[in-house]
Design an enzyme around this catalytic site. Structure first.
Site, short mmCIF file in Angstrom:
data_model
loop_
_atom_site.label_atom_id
_atom_site.label_comp_id
_atom_site.label_asym_id
_atom_site.label_seq_id
_atom_site.Cartn_x
_atom_site.Cartn_y
_atom_site.Cartn_z
CD GLU A 47 15.64 34.38 12.86
OE1 GLU A 47 15.40 33.24 12.40
OE2 GLU A 47 14.76 35.15 13.24
CG HIS B 72 11.82 31.81 16.28
ND1 HIS B 72 13.05 32.31 16.62
CD2 HIS B 72 11.74 31.92 14.92
CE1 HIS B 72 13.69 32.71 15.54
NE2 HIS B 72 12.92 32.48 14.49
CG HIS C 154 13.40 28.50 12.02
ND1 HIS C 154 14.71 28.82 11.75
CD2 HIS C 154 12.80 29.68 12.31
CE1 HIS C 154 14.89 30.12 11.89
NE2 HIS C 154 13.72 30.67 12.22
CD GLU C 155 9.34 30.78 11.72
OE1 GLU C 155 9.20 31.40 12.79
OE2 GLU C 155 10.02 31.21 10.78
#
EC number: 3.4.14.4
Length: 707
Positions: free
Chosen positions: A478, A425, A420-421
C-alpha cells in the site's frame, strides 16, 4: 487515553450509499444477475464473523434475533414502557436486551447468547482490544494458542506443498506426548470425507513436516458457502457472456472443493471480461486482517459502471505504458509487457466484508498479475460519502489551507486513487525462478541499482509476495502504491486527463500531498504502543510516507504541537508547496526505488529493515510521535458507518430497497437482508462458532513446532 480509541460515541455519523440511478439503467436481466451476485456476496460475508473473534458470530446472532422481534423504534418504546429512561436505553444494553420482546419470546436462548458474548463485547482487556496472534491480540484465523512461530512454520509447510493460505485457517492441538499437531482447514462446501474426487482430494491427508504433524482438512464455513454457491448458480442463468458463465463455474468449483486454483481460473475469466455493465468479484481476497498477512478475508462486491469517470480512467490506461517509464526504477524491474487492464469507476450496489475501500486492484495472485493482468476499479459512490469533509471537523490543518482542502480533496483523491490502483499496484516485476529452475530475468545483465551488483535474491517456486514478506506485505505494498500516486500526480499529462490545468492543477497536487501528510499524522490512531504494532495497513503506509517527507528536510513538511482554542493539546501540519518538486519529489524517488528493488528481488531482510525503520513510532524529538498520538486520539473523528441498499426479487422483477442514513436505517438494512432465513443463519453461525470454541478458551502454554 489508551481506552478512548476503543469507545465510539452514540452520535457516530451514518451515510447511505446511493446507486439508484445506476441501478435504474440496468436491464431486467442485468438486475437479476446483480441480485443473485449480491445474495452470494452477503451470505459469504457472514464468514467474516468467523474470521474475526470468538464472540463475533454470537453478537450477530443476538442482534439479529433482537431486531427480528422489534425494529429500533419498537424496541425503544418497549424499553421506555419497561421503565428505562432515554439515557438508560442508550447505555444499558443488557437491560434492553433481557427486557426485549425477543427475550420474552425465547428467554433461555437470548440469555445464553448474552452470557456468551456480552462481557467479551465490552471487554477492554489489552489482548482483546485488537487483532493479533497469541497473547498479542485476538484472531480466529488461528487458534488461540498459535504464535507467530506457529504461523511461520505453517506458511513454510503450505509453501512446501504449493498450497495457498488464502482460504485457510490454522488450528493447533497437543497430542498425548505434549507435541503440537496442526490442522490446516480449507474453506469449502464439501467435507474431508466427501466421495467426490477432485484436484483437492489428494491434498486432504496427514503430513510430517520438520518433525511436526500437519493435517489438511476442508469444510470450513460449509453451510455458509453452500448458500453462496446456490446463488452463483442462479446468477449463471443471467450472465451476459460465456466468460461470465465460466468465471462463475470456476468460483462454484472453488467454494465447493476448497480450491484456490479453481478461483484463479475464475479470476482469469474475470480479467478477460472487459467492461461489463455489472462488475463483481467474490472470494477470500484481502489479507490485511490476518496477523501473519497471508489469509484472505471473505469479500464480495457488485457494482454498476459510472460511464463519465470511467472515460477518464480509460484515458489513464491508454497513457499507462508511457507513464510507467516515468517511475524511478530501471526497465528490468518493470513487467516484461504491460497488460492493459480494465479500469472503471463503479457505483457500488453491494460490498460485503469488514469495510468498503475507495478503490481496488485485483486479483491478488502474483502469478496472474505478472502474466495475465488485473483490473482496477474506483468506487465512486463510496468516495462521495466516505470522504466528504466539514470545515469545522477538519483537524490539524492551518486555517489558510482548509477552504482549499475542502474544494480539492475530492478531485485530488480521484487522481490519487487512479494512480494508486493502476500504476501503483499495477507496476513492478517480481524476479522468479520457476519449478524447472528457469528465471524470468537475465542473471548476467540485470543490475541492482542500489548496490551496483548482479541480482542476489529472488522468489523460488511456490513463494509469493504475501508468503515471503508476510506481516509487512500488505502495508508495504500500500505504501508503494500511495507513493506512486504522489510521484506521478506531478505529471501534467496525468492532470490533463482528469481535466486540470494551470492553477487548478497546482492546487490538486498541493492538496493531494497535503492530504497524505495529514493522513500520516491521523494514522497514529491505529498504532498500539503497548505491543509496538500497527493495526491497519493503509494507515501504517501513510505514516511511513510522512516520515520519508519529514526526513527530506529543508522545511518541506513540519508537524508542530500547539494548543487549541479549547485549551487542549493540538497540532498543525505544514507543507511548503513551493518545495514539493524540488525537495519532495527527489526524496520520494529515492524511497520508491528502494521499495521496488527490495520487492522485486524478494529481499525480505532489506525490506523489513527499510519499512519497519520508517514505521517505528517513538517520542524522539522534534516530532515526539507518541505524544502526538495522544493528541490525535483526543481530536479524532469516528469513521462513518455506511448503509447499503438491498435487492428483493418480486416475481421476476428485482426491486432496489433503500434506507435512511441513520442507525435505524443501518439496522433495518441488515434485518431485511435475510428476511426468510434469519433464524437459520443465526443457528448456523452459533453452531459453527461453538464447534471450534475450545480453541479460544484461553491461550495455553503449549509448545510451538520446531521451525
Amino acid at each position: 487515553m489508551a481506552d478512548a480509541q476503543y469507545i465510539l460515541p452514540n452520535d457516530i455519523g451514518v451515510s447511505s450509499l446511493d446507486c439508484r440511478e445506476a441501478f435504474r439503467l440496468l436491464s431486467p436481466t442485468e438486475r437479476l444477475y446483480a441480485h443473485h451476485l449480491s445474495r452470494a456476496a452477503w451470505y459469504g460475508g457472514l464468514a467474516v464473523l468467523l474470521q474475526t473473534s470468538p464472540e463475533a458470530p454470537y453478537i450477530y446472532a443476538l442482534l439479529s434475533r433482537l431486531f427480528r422481534a422489534q425494529d429500533p423504534d419498537q424496541l425503544r418504546q418497549h424499553a421506555l414502557a419497561e421503565g428505562l429512561t432515554e439515557e438508560e436505553y442508550q447505555e444499558k444494553l443488557e437491560r434492553v436486551i433481557l427486557g426485549s420482546k425477543a427475550a420474552q419470546q425465547n428467554p433461555a436462548e437470548v440469555r445464553s447468547l448474552w452470557q456468551t458474548c456480552g462481557e467479551l463485547m465490552f471487554s477492554l482487556e489489552p489482548r482483546l482490544r485488537h487483532l493479533g496472534l497469541g497473547k498479542e491480540g485476538i484472531t480466529t484465523y488461528f487458534s488461540g494458542d498459535c504464535t507467530m512461530e506457529d504461523a511461520k512454520l505453517a506458511q513454510d509447510f503450505l509453501d512446501s506443498q504449493n498450497l495457498s493460505a488464502y482460504n485457510t485457517r490454522l488450528f493447533k492441538d497437543v497430542d498425548q506426548d505434549g507435541k503440537p499437531r496442526y490442522e490446516v482447514r480449507l474453506a469449502s462446501v464439501l467435507g474431508t470425507e466427501s466421495a467426490l474426487h477432485s484436484e483437492m482430494t489428494s491434498r486432504l491427508k496427514s503430513y510430517e513436516f520438520r518433525g511436526n504433524h500437519f493435517q489438511v482438512t476442508r469444510g470450513d464455513y460449509a453451510p455458509i458457502l453452500q448458500k453462496v454457491v446456490e446463488h452463483l448458480e442462479k446468477a449463471k442463468a443471467y450472465a451476459a457472456n460465456s466468460r461470465q458463465e465460466q468465471m462463475l463455474a470456476q468460483y462454484i468449483e472453488s467454494f465447493t472443493q476448497g480450491s484456490i486454483e479453481a478461483h484463479k481460473r475464475g479470476s482469469r475469466f474475470w480479467i478477460q471480461d472487459k467492461g461489463p455493465i455489472v462488475e463483481s468479484y467474490i472470494g477470500f481476497i484481502e489479507s490485511y486482517r490476518d496477523p501473519f498477512g497471508s489469509r484472505g478475508e471473505f469479500e464480495g462486491f457488485v457494482a454498476m459502471v459510472n460511464k463519465a469517470m470511467s472515460a477518464k480512467f480509460e484515458c489513464l490506461v491508454a497513457s499507462a505504458e508511457q507513464l510507467l517509464k516515468e517511475l524511478p526504477w530501471p526497465p528490468a524491474f518493470e513487467k516484461d509487457k504491460f497488460l492493459s487492464p480494465d479500469f472503471t469507476s463503479l457505483d457500488v450496489l453491494t460490498f460485503s466484508g469488514s469495510g468498503i475501500p475507495a478503490g481496488i486492484n485485483i486479483p491478488n495472485y502474483d502469478d496472474l498479475r505478472q502474466t495475465e493482468g488485473f483490473k482496477n476499479v474506483s468506487l465512486g459512490n463510496v468516495l462521495a460519502v466516505a470522504y466528504a469533509t466539514q470545515r469545522e471537523k477538519l483537524t490539524f490543518l492551518e486555517e489558510d489551507d482548509k477552504d482549499l482542502y475542502i474544494r480539492w480533496k475530492g478531485p485530488s483523491f480521484d487522481v490519487q486513487v487512479g494512480l494508486h490502483e493502476l500504476l501503483g499496484h499495477g507496476s513492478g516485476k517480481l524476479f522468479v525462478q520457476d519449478e524447472k529452475g528457469a528465471f524470468n530475468f537475465d542473471q548476467e545483465t540485470v543490475i541492482n541499482p542500489e548496490t551496483g551488483e548482479q541480482i542476489q535474491s529472488w522468489y523460488r517456486s511456490g513463494e509469493t509476495w504475501d508468503s515471503k514478506f508476510s506481516t509487512i506485505a500488505s502495508s508495504y505494498e500500500e505504501c508503494r502504491a500511495e507513493s506512486v500516486g504522489l510521484y506521478l500526480c506531478l505529471n501534467p499529462q496525468v492532470l490533463e486527463i482528469f481535466g486540470f490545468e494551470g492553477a487548478d492543477a497546482e492546487d490538486v497536487i498541493y492538496v493531494n500531498w497535503l492530504n497524505m501528510v495529514r493522513a500520516g499524522l491521523l494514522a497514529l490512531e491505529f498504532y498500539t504502543p503497548e505491543v509496538s504494532s500497527w493495526r491497519q495497513a493503509h494507515m501504517q503506509a501513510r505514516f511511513v510516507i510522512l516520515r520519508v517527507l519529514l526526513e527530506a528536510g529543508e522545511g518541506l513538511v513540519t508537524v508542530t504541537p500547539t494548543t487549541g482554542t479549547d485549551g487542549r493539546p493540538d497540532a498543525r501540519v505544514h507543507l511548503d508547496r513551493n518545495k514539493i518538486r524540488s525537495v519532495g519529489k527527489p526524496a520520494l524517488e529515492r524511497f520508491l526505488r528502494r521499495l521496488q528493488v527490495l520487492k522485486s528481488t524478494g529481499d525480505v531482510a532489506g525490506g523489513r529493515a527499510l519499512y519497519e525503520g520508517y514505521a517505528e513510532v517513538t517520542d524522539a524529538p522534534p516530532e515526539c510521535f507518541l505524544t502526538l498520538r495522544d493528541t490525535v486520539l483526543l481530536r479524532k473523528e469516528s469513521r462513518k458507518l455506511i448503509v447499503q441498499p438491498n435487492t428483493r426479487l418480486e416475481g421476476s422483477e428485482v426491486q432496489l430497497l433503500e434506507y435512511e442514513a441513520s442507525a435505524a436505517g443501518l439496522i433495518q438494512s441488515f434485518s431485511e437482508r435475510f428476511p426468510e432465513d434469519g433464524p437459520e443463519l443465526e443457528e448456523i453461525l452459533t453452531q459453527l462458532a461453538t464447534a471450534d470454541a475450545r480453541f479460544w478458551k484461553c491461550p495455553s502454554e503449549a509448545p510451538s513446532g520446531q521451525a
